[in-house]
Design a protein around this motif. Sequence first.
Motif, PDB file in Angstrom:
ATOM      1  N   LEU A 129       0.879  -1.171   0.000  1.00  0.00           N
ATOM      2  CA  LEU A 129       0.000   0.000   0.000  1.00  0.00           C
ATOM      3  C   LEU A 129       0.915   1.218   0.000  1.00  0.00           C
ATOM      4  O   LEU A 129       1.691   1.423   0.943  1.00  0.00           O
ATOM      5  CB  LEU A 129      -0.882  -0.017   1.255  1.00  0.00           C
ATOM      6  CG  LEU A 129      -1.939   1.076   1.355  1.00  0.00           C
ATOM      7  CD1 LEU A 129      -2.916   0.999   0.197  1.00  0.00           C
ATOM      8  CD2 LEU A 129      -2.685   0.975   2.687  1.00  0.00           C
ATOM      9  N   ASN A 130       0.850   1.998  -1.080  1.00  0.00           N
ATOM     10  CA  ASN A 130       1.822   3.078  -1.257  1.00  0.00           C
ATOM     11  C   ASN A 130       1.177   4.455  -1.127  1.00  0.00           C
ATOM     12  O   ASN A 130       0.164   4.730  -1.746  1.00  0.00           O
ATOM     13  CB  ASN A 130       2.471   2.972  -2.646  1.00  0.00           C
ATOM     14  CG  ASN A 130       3.158   1.635  -2.841  1.00  0.00           C
ATOM     15  OD1 ASN A 130       3.878   1.176  -1.960  1.00  0.00           O
ATOM     16  ND2 ASN A 130       2.925   1.002  -3.978  1.00  0.00           N
ATOM     17  N   PHE A 131       1.783   5.276  -0.291  1.00  0.00           N
ATOM     18  CA  PHE A 131       1.458   6.698  -0.225  1.00  0.00           C
ATOM     19  C   PHE A 131       2.694   7.439  -0.725  1.00  0.00           C
ATOM     20  O   PHE A 131       3.740   6.829  -0.911  1.00  0.00           O
ATOM     21  CB  PHE A 131       1.170   7.133   1.223  1.00  0.00           C
ATOM     22  CG  PHE A 131       0.026   6.410   1.853  1.00  0.00           C
ATOM     23  CD1 PHE A 131      -1.266   6.907   1.762  1.00  0.00           C
ATOM     24  CD2 PHE A 131       0.237   5.225   2.553  1.00  0.00           C
ATOM     25  CE1 PHE A 131      -2.327   6.244   2.357  1.00  0.00           C
ATOM     26  CE2 PHE A 131      -0.810   4.550   3.144  1.00  0.00           C
ATOM     27  CZ  PHE A 131      -2.108   5.058   3.042  1.00  0.00           C
ATOM     28  N   ARG A 132       2.605   8.733  -0.892  1.00  0.00           N
ATOM     29  CA  ARG A 132       3.815   9.471  -1.282  1.00  0.00           C
ATOM     30  C   ARG A 132       4.799   9.451  -0.109  1.00  0.00           C
ATOM     31  O   ARG A 132       4.503   9.906   0.983  1.00  0.00           O
ATOM     32  CB  ARG A 132       3.462  10.910  -1.658  1.00  0.00           C
ATOM     33  CG  ARG A 132       4.678  11.663  -2.163  1.00  0.00           C
ATOM     34  CD  ARG A 132       4.355  13.009  -2.751  1.00  0.00           C
ATOM     35  NE  ARG A 132       5.601  13.684  -3.133  1.00  0.00           N
ATOM     36  CZ  ARG A 132       6.247  13.475  -4.264  1.00  0.00           C
ATOM     37  NH1 ARG A 132       5.783  12.621  -5.146  1.00  0.00           N
ATOM     38  NH2 ARG A 132       7.374  14.107  -4.533  1.00  0.00           N
ATOM     39  N   GLY A 133       5.993   8.903  -0.364  1.00  0.00           N
ATOM     40  CA  GLY A 133       7.037   8.893   0.666  1.00  0.00           C
ATOM     41  C   GLY A 133       6.835   7.876   1.774  1.00  0.00           C
ATOM     42  O   GLY A 133       7.550   7.911   2.777  1.00  0.00           O
ATOM     43  N   LEU A 134       5.857   6.967   1.616  1.00  0.00           N
ATOM     44  CA  LEU A 134       5.587   5.979   2.674  1.00  0.00           C
ATOM     45  C   LEU A 134       4.921   4.762   2.059  1.00  0.00           C
ATOM     46  O   LEU A 134       4.006   4.901   1.247  1.00  0.00           O
ATOM     47  CB  LEU A 134       4.654   6.613   3.718  1.00  0.00           C
ATOM     48  CG  LEU A 134       4.299   5.785   4.947  1.00  0.00           C
ATOM     49  CD1 LEU A 134       5.499   5.625   5.867  1.00  0.00           C
ATOM     50  CD2 LEU A 134       3.155   6.437   5.726  1.00  0.00           C
ATOM     51  N   SER A 135       5.393   3.574   2.409  1.00  0.00           N
ATOM     52  CA  SER A 135       4.679   2.385   1.924  1.00  0.00           C
ATOM     53  C   SER A 135       4.609   1.329   3.014  1.00  0.00           C
ATOM     54  O   SER A 135       5.509   1.231   3.867  1.00  0.00           O
ATOM     55  CB  SER A 135       5.334   1.828   0.656  1.00  0.00           C
ATOM     56  OG  SER A 135       6.534   1.198   0.977  1.00  0.00           O
ATOM     57  N   PHE A 136       3.520   0.577   2.990  1.00  0.00           N
ATOM     58  CA  PHE A 136       3.306  -0.524   3.932  1.00  0.00           C
ATOM     59  C   PHE A 136       3.210  -1.824   3.142  1.00  0.00           C
ATOM     60  O   PHE A 136       2.584  -1.868   2.082  1.00  0.00           O
ATOM     61  CB  PHE A 136       1.997  -0.323   4.710  1.00  0.00           C
ATOM     62  CG  PHE A 136       1.998   0.881   5.603  1.00  0.00           C
ATOM     63  CD1 PHE A 136       2.565   0.818   6.872  1.00  0.00           C
ATOM     64  CD2 PHE A 136       1.457   2.090   5.182  1.00  0.00           C
ATOM     65  CE1 PHE A 136       2.578   1.932   7.700  1.00  0.00           C
ATOM     66  CE2 PHE A 136       1.473   3.208   5.999  1.00  0.00           C
ATOM     67  CZ  PHE A 136       2.034   3.134   7.266  1.00  0.00           C
ATOM     68  N   SER A 137       3.839  -2.868   3.663  1.00  0.00           N
ATOM     69  CA  SER A 137       3.741  -4.196   3.040  1.00  0.00           C
ATOM     70  C   SER A 137       2.949  -5.096   3.985  1.00  0.00           C
ATOM     71  O   SER A 137       3.291  -5.217   5.159  1.00  0.00           O
ATOM     72  CB  SER A 137       5.131  -4.784   2.818  1.00  0.00           C
ATOM     73  OG  SER A 137       5.911  -3.878   2.068  1.00  0.00           O
TER      74      SER A 137
END
Length: 426
Positions: A129-137
């Motif tokens: 799950l990708n946001f600008r400058g941050l991602s969660f796996s």
Amino acid sequence: MLDLEVVPERSLGNEQWEFALGMPLAQAISILQKHCRIIKNVQVLYSEQTPLSHDLILNLTQDGIKLLFDATNQRLKVIEVYDLSKVKLKYCGVHFNSQAIAPTIEQIDQSFGATHPGVYNAAEQLFHLNFRGLSFSFQLDSWNEAPKYEPNFALGLASLQIPHGAMVKRMHIYTGNNLQETRAPAMPLACFLGNIYAECVDVLRDRAGPLGLKLRLLTAGCGPGGMTDSKVRSLERSIYFGDSCQDVLGALGSPHKVFYKSEDKMKIHSPSPHKQVPSKCNDYFFNYFTLGVDILFDSTNHLVKKFVLHTNYPGHYNFNIYHRCDFKIPLVIKKGADSQTEDCILTTYSKWDQIQELLGHPMEKPVVLHRSSSANNTNPFGSTFCFGLQRMIFEVMQNNHIASVTLYGAPRTTSQARPESSSSSH
């Protein structure tokens, strides 16, 4: 357990300290050293043989955090939290991961406001799950669920709904929209701390050898009131062999340290060591750690007689004392019998075998340099080898990279004027 605030595209930290993207490696290590009672068990991971091919990593094993530094510029590129059970995390002051709050997809939705579906990676069996400058796996609960999410139906959609209750396995903070293509940003203002940093250092030379250095310097936040002067300024300064102490202080400011030479270990390699009378006072270095440069002054006339440029490769005895000096040294190479010359540039990243091909092999055997501290006579990194060519000494590591370059000036009288070009920079 560390309790840390996540700032996408910027940092991970608390009120006492923060790891900011673009931070130099030395500053991150200094934070870890200062808080060694809280942050224990730090590993430094790097490639011994090919140090430029892989990120330089500080692994905080007790806290489940990895700091990935760009191998070339040694600035922080990615912050990875790989074990969320070992750390508390909050966003905008509100926890989304702690002993009481599990980092499920629902919790991430609630804290960050998911605006788009996740991307499923079949090879890793993870949703991203990708946001600008941050991602969660996110990891799937079981192998059985994986086939359902193979994106081979409904027009090949690779973006799918993340299943309920899926837990965050890893989190990354980086710059931009794409973790795979991210780069370390420029150094943030908060990291300057009143120091000057060298963006690049050009060695000035004539046909015979080096004449001095031209430094492109970066400075910020040095105005009255600390951060009032909140922009990075770039300035250019040149210093030459034969410059006085005052010239150097005027160009570069005060050094971080002044080091007096206690003995000249290379004296034995001079043509007639028995003729050399011990001097009454010692030559001394100005150490500029954030520039990666040392400047040696003659003790009798206080003029510059030597420059040392440090590359700060991991696996060298002096690693992390100096910031990497990103230097360029123009070489003059004679081609063929008709004394034609060809110019090329040697850099911090050149390897010794490439340099030898260009310059020809040194006439003498190398001097073996085996450093060890007075308290502890061992050096875990082994010896380095020093080769002299064209008024330069190259210190070569066992992996063929250059650890430092020492530049010598031509013998010169004090009455000689400084080169003209330097007057413009003062």
